[in-house]
Design a protein around this motif. Structure first.
Motif, PDB file in Angstrom:
ATOM      1  N   MET A  74       0.836  -1.197   0.000  1.00 10.63           N
ATOM      2  CA  MET A  74       0.000   0.000   0.000  1.00 10.63           C
ATOM      3  C   MET A  74       0.879   1.259   0.000  1.00 10.63           C
ATOM      4  O   MET A  74       0.534   2.264  -0.616  1.00 10.63           O
ATOM      5  CB  MET A  74      -0.913  -0.018   1.233  1.00 10.63           C
ATOM      6  CG  MET A  74      -1.961   1.055   1.250  1.00 10.63           C
ATOM      7  SD  MET A  74      -3.196   0.752   2.528  1.00 10.63           S
ATOM      8  CE  MET A  74      -2.428   1.522   3.938  1.00 10.63           C
ATOM      9  N   LEU A  75       2.032   1.175   0.661  1.00  9.92           N
ATOM     10  CA  LEU A  75       2.931   2.323   0.741  1.00  9.92           C
ATOM     11  C   LEU A  75       3.739   2.530  -0.538  1.00  9.92           C
ATOM     12  O   LEU A  75       4.050   3.661  -0.898  1.00  9.92           O
ATOM     13  CB  LEU A  75       3.890   2.163   1.926  1.00  9.92           C
ATOM     14  CG  LEU A  75       3.265   2.248   3.314  1.00  9.92           C
ATOM     15  CD1 LEU A  75       4.276   1.869   4.372  1.00  9.92           C
ATOM     16  CD2 LEU A  75       2.707   3.630   3.572  1.00  9.92           C
ATOM     17  N   VAL A  76       4.101   1.441  -1.226  1.00 11.72           N
ATOM     18  CA  VAL A  76       5.033   1.575  -2.349  1.00 11.72           C
ATOM     19  C   VAL A  76       4.416   1.347  -3.726  1.00 11.72           C
ATOM     20  O   VAL A  76       5.005   1.737  -4.727  1.00 11.72           O
ATOM     21  CB  VAL A  76       6.263   0.652  -2.182  1.00 11.72           C
ATOM     22  CG1 VAL A  76       7.053   1.018  -0.950  1.00 11.72           C
ATOM     23  CG2 VAL A  76       5.870  -0.802  -2.151  1.00 11.72           C
ATOM     24  N   PRO A 126      -2.529  11.790   0.033  1.00 13.46           N
ATOM     25  CA  PRO A 126      -1.361  11.317   0.753  1.00 13.46           C
ATOM     26  C   PRO A 126      -1.654  10.760   2.141  1.00 13.46           C
ATOM     27  O   PRO A 126      -0.798  10.143   2.758  1.00 13.46           O
ATOM     28  CB  PRO A 126      -0.490  12.565   0.862  1.00 13.46           C
ATOM     29  CG  PRO A 126      -1.479  13.690   0.962  1.00 13.46           C
ATOM     30  CD  PRO A 126      -2.657  13.261   0.118  1.00 13.46           C
ATOM     31  N   GLY A 127      -2.871  10.945   2.666  1.00 10.77           N
ATOM     32  CA  GLY A 127      -3.190  10.479   4.018  1.00 10.77           C
ATOM     33  C   GLY A 127      -3.096   8.978   4.189  1.00 10.77           C
ATOM     34  O   GLY A 127      -2.796   8.488   5.278  1.00 10.77           O
ATOM     35  N   SER A 128      -3.309   8.234   3.116  1.00 13.14           N
ATOM     36  CA  SER A 128      -3.265   6.776   3.232  1.00 13.14           C
ATOM     37  C   SER A 128      -1.866   6.275   3.577  1.00 13.14           C
ATOM     38  O   SER A 128      -1.709   5.168   4.089  1.00 13.14           O
ATOM     39  CB  SER A 128      -3.762   6.116   1.943  1.00 13.14           C
ATOM     40  OG  SER A 128      -2.911   6.419   0.862  1.00 13.14           O
ATOM     41  N   TYR A 129      -0.838   7.101   3.327  1.00 12.14           N
ATOM     42  CA  TYR A 129       0.517   6.705   3.729  1.00 12.14           C
ATOM     43  C   TYR A 129       0.614   6.590   5.243  1.00 12.14           C
ATOM     44  O   TYR A 129       1.294   5.706   5.769  1.00 12.14           O
ATOM     45  CB  TYR A 129       1.555   7.701   3.209  1.00 12.14           C
ATOM     46  CG  TYR A 129       1.761   7.633   1.717  1.00 12.14           C
ATOM     47  CD1 TYR A 129       2.210   6.469   1.102  1.00 12.14           C
ATOM     48  CD2 TYR A 129       1.513   8.742   0.914  1.00 12.14           C
ATOM     49  CE1 TYR A 129       2.406   6.408  -0.264  1.00 12.14           C
ATOM     50  CE2 TYR A 129       1.699   8.693  -0.454  1.00 12.14           C
ATOM     51  CZ  TYR A 129       2.149   7.517  -1.043  1.00 12.14           C
ATOM     52  OH  TYR A 129       2.335   7.460  -2.396  1.00 12.14           O
ATOM     53  N   LEU A 130      -0.041   7.493   5.960  1.00 13.33           N
ATOM     54  CA  LEU A 130      -0.047   7.419   7.422  1.00 13.33           C
ATOM     55  C   LEU A 130      -0.723   6.135   7.884  1.00 13.33           C
ATOM     56  O   LEU A 130      -0.199   5.421   8.742  1.00 13.33           O
ATOM     57  CB  LEU A 130      -0.753   8.641   8.023  1.00 13.33           C
ATOM     58  CG  LEU A 130      -0.938   8.617   9.541  1.00 13.33           C
ATOM     59  CD1 LEU A 130       0.410   8.580  10.252  1.00 13.33           C
ATOM     60  CD2 LEU A 130      -1.758   9.810   9.999  1.00 13.33           C
ATOM     61  N   LEU A 131      -1.886   5.828   7.299  1.00 10.74           N
ATOM     62  CA  LEU A 131      -2.583   4.594   7.673  1.00 10.74           C
ATOM     63  C   LEU A 131      -1.735   3.370   7.357  1.00 10.74           C
ATOM     64  O   LEU A 131      -1.647   2.430   8.155  1.00 10.74           O
ATOM     65  CB  LEU A 131      -3.933   4.499   6.954  1.00 10.74           C
ATOM     66  CG  LEU A 131      -4.970   5.558   7.294  1.00 10.74           C
ATOM     67  CD1 LEU A 131      -6.251   5.317   6.514  1.00 10.74           C
ATOM     68  CD2 LEU A 131      -5.249   5.584   8.784  1.00 10.74           C
ATOM     69  N   LEU A 178      -6.914   5.990  14.619  1.00 12.33           N
ATOM     70  CA  LEU A 178      -5.542   6.372  14.993  1.00 12.33           C
ATOM     71  C   LEU A 178      -5.467   6.735  16.475  1.00 12.33           C
ATOM     72  O   LEU A 178      -4.516   6.344  17.167  1.00 12.33           O
ATOM     73  CB  LEU A 178      -5.077   7.550  14.129  1.00 12.33           C
ATOM     74  CG  LEU A 178      -4.788   7.233  12.661  1.00 12.33           C
ATOM     75  CD1 LEU A 178      -4.636   8.516  11.854  1.00 12.33           C
ATOM     76  CD2 LEU A 178      -3.558   6.355  12.535  1.00 12.33           C
ATOM     77  N   ILE A 179      -6.451   7.471  16.973  1.00 14.98           N
ATOM     78  CA  ILE A 179      -6.486   7.828  18.401  1.00 14.98           C
ATOM     79  C   ILE A 179      -6.577   6.560  19.248  1.00 14.98           C
ATOM     80  O   ILE A 179      -5.863   6.404  20.247  1.00 14.98           O
ATOM     81  CB  ILE A 179      -7.650   8.792  18.696  1.00 14.98           C
ATOM     82  CG1 ILE A 179      -7.396  10.139  18.024  1.00 14.98           C
ATOM     83  CG2 ILE A 179      -7.870   8.953  20.200  1.00 14.98           C
ATOM     84  CD1 ILE A 179      -8.593  11.079  18.015  1.00 14.98           C
ATOM     85  N   TYR A 180      -7.444   5.634  18.849  1.00 13.93           N
ATOM     86  CA  TYR A 180      -7.589   4.356  19.558  1.00 13.93           C
ATOM     87  C   TYR A 180      -6.259   3.598  19.576  1.00 13.93           C
ATOM     88  O   TYR A 180      -5.837   3.092  20.616  1.00 13.93           O
ATOM     89  CB  TYR A 180      -8.681   3.531  18.863  1.00 13.93           C
ATOM     90  CG  TYR A 180      -8.721   2.086  19.269  1.00 13.93           C
ATOM     91  CD1 TYR A 180      -9.379   1.685  20.432  1.00 13.93           C
ATOM     92  CD2 TYR A 180      -8.105   1.099  18.497  1.00 13.93           C
ATOM     93  CE1 TYR A 180      -9.417   0.357  20.803  1.00 13.93           C
ATOM     94  CE2 TYR A 180      -8.140  -0.225  18.862  1.00 13.93           C
ATOM     95  CZ  TYR A 180      -8.802  -0.595  20.018  1.00 13.93           C
ATOM     96  OH  TYR A 180      -8.828  -1.916  20.385  1.00 13.93           O
ATOM     97  N   THR A 181      -5.581   3.542  18.425  1.00 15.95           N
ATOM     98  CA  THR A 181      -4.327   2.796  18.321  1.00 15.95           C
ATOM     99  C   THR A 181      -3.257   3.380  19.236  1.00 15.95           C
ATOM    100  O   THR A 181      -2.563   2.648  19.946  1.00 15.95           O
ATOM    101  CB  THR A 181      -3.841   2.793  16.853  1.00 15.95           C
ATOM    102  OG1 THR A 181      -4.853   2.207  16.037  1.00 15.95           O
ATOM    103  CG2 THR A 181      -2.558   2.002  16.705  1.00 15.95           C
ATOM    104  N   VAL A 182      -3.134   4.695  19.231  1.00 14.03           N
ATOM    105  CA  VAL A 182      -2.134   5.346  20.094  1.00 14.03           C
ATOM    106  C   VAL A 182      -2.467   5.097  21.566  1.00 14.03           C
ATOM    107  O   VAL A 182      -1.575   4.808  22.380  1.00 14.03           O
ATOM    108  CB  VAL A 182      -2.052   6.860  19.782  1.00 14.03           C
ATOM    109  CG1 VAL A 182      -1.243   7.598  20.830  1.00 14.03           C
ATOM    110  CG2 VAL A 182      -1.472   7.077  18.393  1.00 14.03           C
ATOM    111  N   THR A 183      -3.743   5.174  21.917  1.00 13.89           N
ATOM    112  CA  THR A 183      -4.167   4.937  23.311  1.00 13.89           C
ATOM    113  C   THR A 183      -3.853   3.515  23.749  1.00 13.89           C
ATOM    114  O   THR A 183      -3.277   3.297  24.825  1.00 13.89           O
ATOM    115  CB  THR A 183      -5.681   5.210  23.467  1.00 13.89           C
ATOM    116  OG1 THR A 183      -5.949   6.552  23.054  1.00 13.89           O
ATOM    117  CG2 THR A 183      -6.132   5.010  24.897  1.00 13.89           C
TER     118      THR A 183
END
Length: 193
Positions: A74-76, A126-131, A178-183
């Protein structure tokens, strides 16, 4: 074939593919939801991890490898993804798969009624790179999750949320994921120290 637009459509496509066969392969499922669609595949893996299957030794690590393989692509890659034939030929009993789909159909209808395209830049480039990057980190942590109770289930929920956000183009859901994952990562880190 167009990409599925919501969770119900993903489940319907999988049901149609599986019906009439004693077993259904991962390859047949992926072909049904589309090889250009990272979201449905991540969502399916996440749902499997969120289920009691994540308690079976080896399942979190194997799922982590699959998530890593898909997330790196997904990234490359800009096109669809590729999986080795060894994985594509793995099969599930159709009866159990259809039973699982019937079990989650009411939840799928509830979820689909509340999701819609918003903050689309979070789930598209570009946001999907973060995911994709977060999914890579989760995948790399999966072998460790074999020994931490319920952590693979929590990771599966996060992966399912990211996949669902990509399917429904709901960037707000991705941000909440993302908030859930960091928590959860913070709670696991604190408890390990």
């Amino acid at each position: 074939m167009t990409d599925p637009a919501n969770l119900r459509e993903v489940l319907d496509r999988i049901s149609e593919t599986a019906t009439g066969r004693p077993r259904v392969t991962l390859g047949a499922i992926i072909d049904t939801v589309g090889r250009r669609s990272y979201g449905p595949v991540l969502m399916i893996i996440g749902i499997l991890l969120f289920s009691p299957l994540s308690g079976i030794p080896g399942v979190p690590t194997l799922s982590g490898l699959l998530i890593l393989f898909i997330s790196v692509q997904m990234l490359v890659l800009s096109g669809g993804f590729w999986l080795p034939e060894l994985l594509m030929n793995r099969s599930l009993p159709t009866e159990k798969l259809l039973r699982g789909i019937r079990f989650i159909e009411p939840a799928a209808e509830y979820v689909d009624a509340r999701l819609h395209p918003r903050l689309v830049l979070v789930v598209r480039r570009p946001g999907s790179y973060l995911l994709g990057g977060v999914c890579v980190l989760i995948a790399c942590a999966m072998p460790l999750m074999e020994i931490i109770p319920f952590s693979a289930t929590a990771a599966g929920f996060a992966i399912a949320v990211f996949g669902l956000a990509m399917v429904s183009l709901d960037g707000l859901l991705a941000v909440l994921g993302l908030i859930y994952t960091v928590t959860i990562a913070g709670l696991i880190a604190v408890n390990m120290l």
